[in-house]
Design an enzyme around this catalytic site. Structure first.
Site, PDB file in Angstrom:
ATOM      1  N   HIS A   1       0.840  -1.210   0.000  1.00 20.49           N
ATOM      2  CA  HIS A   1       0.000   0.000   0.000  1.00 20.49           C
ATOM      3  C   HIS A   1       0.869   1.252   0.000  1.00 20.49           C
ATOM      4  O   HIS A   1       0.612   2.204  -0.753  1.00 20.49           O
ATOM      5  CB  HIS A   1      -0.905  -0.036   1.236  1.00 20.49           C
ATOM      6  N   GLU A   2       1.901   1.271   0.841  1.00 20.56           N
ATOM      7  CA  GLU A   2       2.761   2.448   0.918  1.00 20.56           C
ATOM      8  C   GLU A   2       3.546   2.640  -0.381  1.00 20.56           C
ATOM      9  O   GLU A   2       3.749   3.773  -0.833  1.00 20.56           O
ATOM     10  CB  GLU A   2       3.720   2.314   2.111  1.00 20.56           C
TER      11      GLU A   2
ATOM     12  N   HIS B   1       1.514   4.407  -2.923  1.00 22.97           N
ATOM     13  CA  HIS B   1       1.538   5.862  -2.764  1.00 22.97           C
ATOM     14  C   HIS B   1       2.739   6.464  -3.498  1.00 22.97           C
ATOM     15  O   HIS B   1       2.627   7.521  -4.124  1.00 22.97           O
ATOM     16  CB  HIS B   1       1.624   6.229  -1.284  1.00 22.97           C
TER      17      HIS B   1
ATOM     18  N   GLU C   1      -6.405   7.167  -1.018  1.00 26.04           N
ATOM     19  CA  GLU C   1      -6.341   5.898  -0.304  1.00 26.04           C
ATOM     20  C   GLU C   1      -6.865   4.716  -1.120  1.00 26.04           C
ATOM     21  O   GLU C   1      -6.247   3.648  -1.141  1.00 26.04           O
ATOM     22  CB  GLU C   1      -7.088   5.994   1.031  1.00 26.04           C
TER      23      GLU C   1
END
Length: 305
Positions: free
Chosen positions: A140-141, A144, A214
């Protein structure tokens, strides 16, 4: 696992709009200074200094505000190996790892670009999540970073990080501005009010962008993992811990920086008119469930809007 993670085009357009709004805020500040009698040279000089500070020091400033330290090469070798493998799958240089000594599980990413990105995790996250869930959070990071939204939010949070550090210093040393008097005190007060207004407007844009970014990052993590269920399990696990653990005072003062976390810090006094920093957990879980159905061939890809 995806061979090459793709950036989200719709999010890129939203980030461009956010950057333009931030630029308008700075332009308005410069015009205000001009109307107040400041010359062109002082305005240009101040603007240049602020932009340089924001570009080069926003990331380190945020790490300091969030009380993170960069991990040595021998620390958390499993996590560092996960980051390298996931970064290779995403087509990214491996970001550095930072650690935050806090029991509440959470993670965040800072950096002005992919080459300078830092992924930070709390000790509570490492201790609570399974290796597969940890991998999903790291994915997930990295999403980003791939979407470049980590860079935009890092730059946009410069004033918020300054506010956190200033509040922490003021708690121990007192506000130096309170010791000023006369014209110097008036000018310092006006500067303080102007910086506060710019910071509040920047924070509004930051929170709105945080909410937008998100779901694309959740989707990127699912694509990178090849399975959305580990991230869904990790979000539930992190949310459960948030309700079980008390929030220390030094962390509660950092709620202004909640846009960085994979799940936000508890909001005791949300700002009136301020957008939420994250979509509701149920929305994210439903979105991941829709992605799982698509991967299983039982549905179509849900939109991250």
């Amino acid at each position: 696992m995806s061979e090459q993670l793709r950036a989200d085009a719709q999010l890129t357009r939203r980030m461009t709009g956010a950057l333009l709004r931030l630029a308008l805020i700075y332009l308005g500040l410069a015009l205000l200074m001009g109307l107040a009698g400041a010359g062109l040279l002082p305005v240009a000089l101040l603007s240049g200094i602020l932009l340089a500070l924001q570009y080069y020091y926003a990331g380190p400033l945020l790490l300091r505000a969030l009380q993170a330290r960069e991990a040595a090469s021998f620390e958390q070798p499993e996590l560092q190996a996960m980051i390298r493998e996931l970064a290779a799958g995403a087509g990214l240089p491996a970001p550095r790892l930072a650690l935050v000594d806090r029991p509440a599980p959470n993670a965040f990413t800072v950096g002005r670009n992919a080459e300078n990105a830092v992924v930070a995790v709390t000790t509570g996250l490492v201790g609570r999540l399974s290796p597969l869930e940890l991998r999903a959070v790291l994915a997930h990071e990295l999403s980003h970073i791939k979407n470049r939204d980590a860079a935009v939010v890092t730059l946009g949070s410069f004033f918020a990080a300054l506010a956190v550090l200033f509040a922490r210093q003021s708690f121990f040393w007192g506000f130096p501005i309170s010791r000023w008097s006369g014209d110097r005190g008036v000018l310092a007060g006006l500067a303080d009010m102007t910086a506060g207004a710019v910071g509040s407007l920047s924070l509004f844009i930051l929170r709105a962008l945080s909410r937008d970014r998100e779901l694309p990052a959740d989707r990127g993590a699912a694509e990178l993992m090849g399975d959305p269920s580990p991230l869904a399990a990790a979000l539930v696990n992190i949310s459960s811990a948030a309700s079980e653990l008390p929030v220390p005072e030094e962390i509660s003062g950092q709620r202004v920086l909640s846009p960085f976390f994979i799940l936000p810090l508890p909001e005791t006094r949300p700002g009136r008119g301020m957008p939420a920093t994250h979509p509701p957990l149920r929305q994210r879980l439903d979105y991941l469930a829709g992605l799982e159905n698509r991967l299983a061939g039982r549905g179509t890809s849900p939109a991250p809007g």
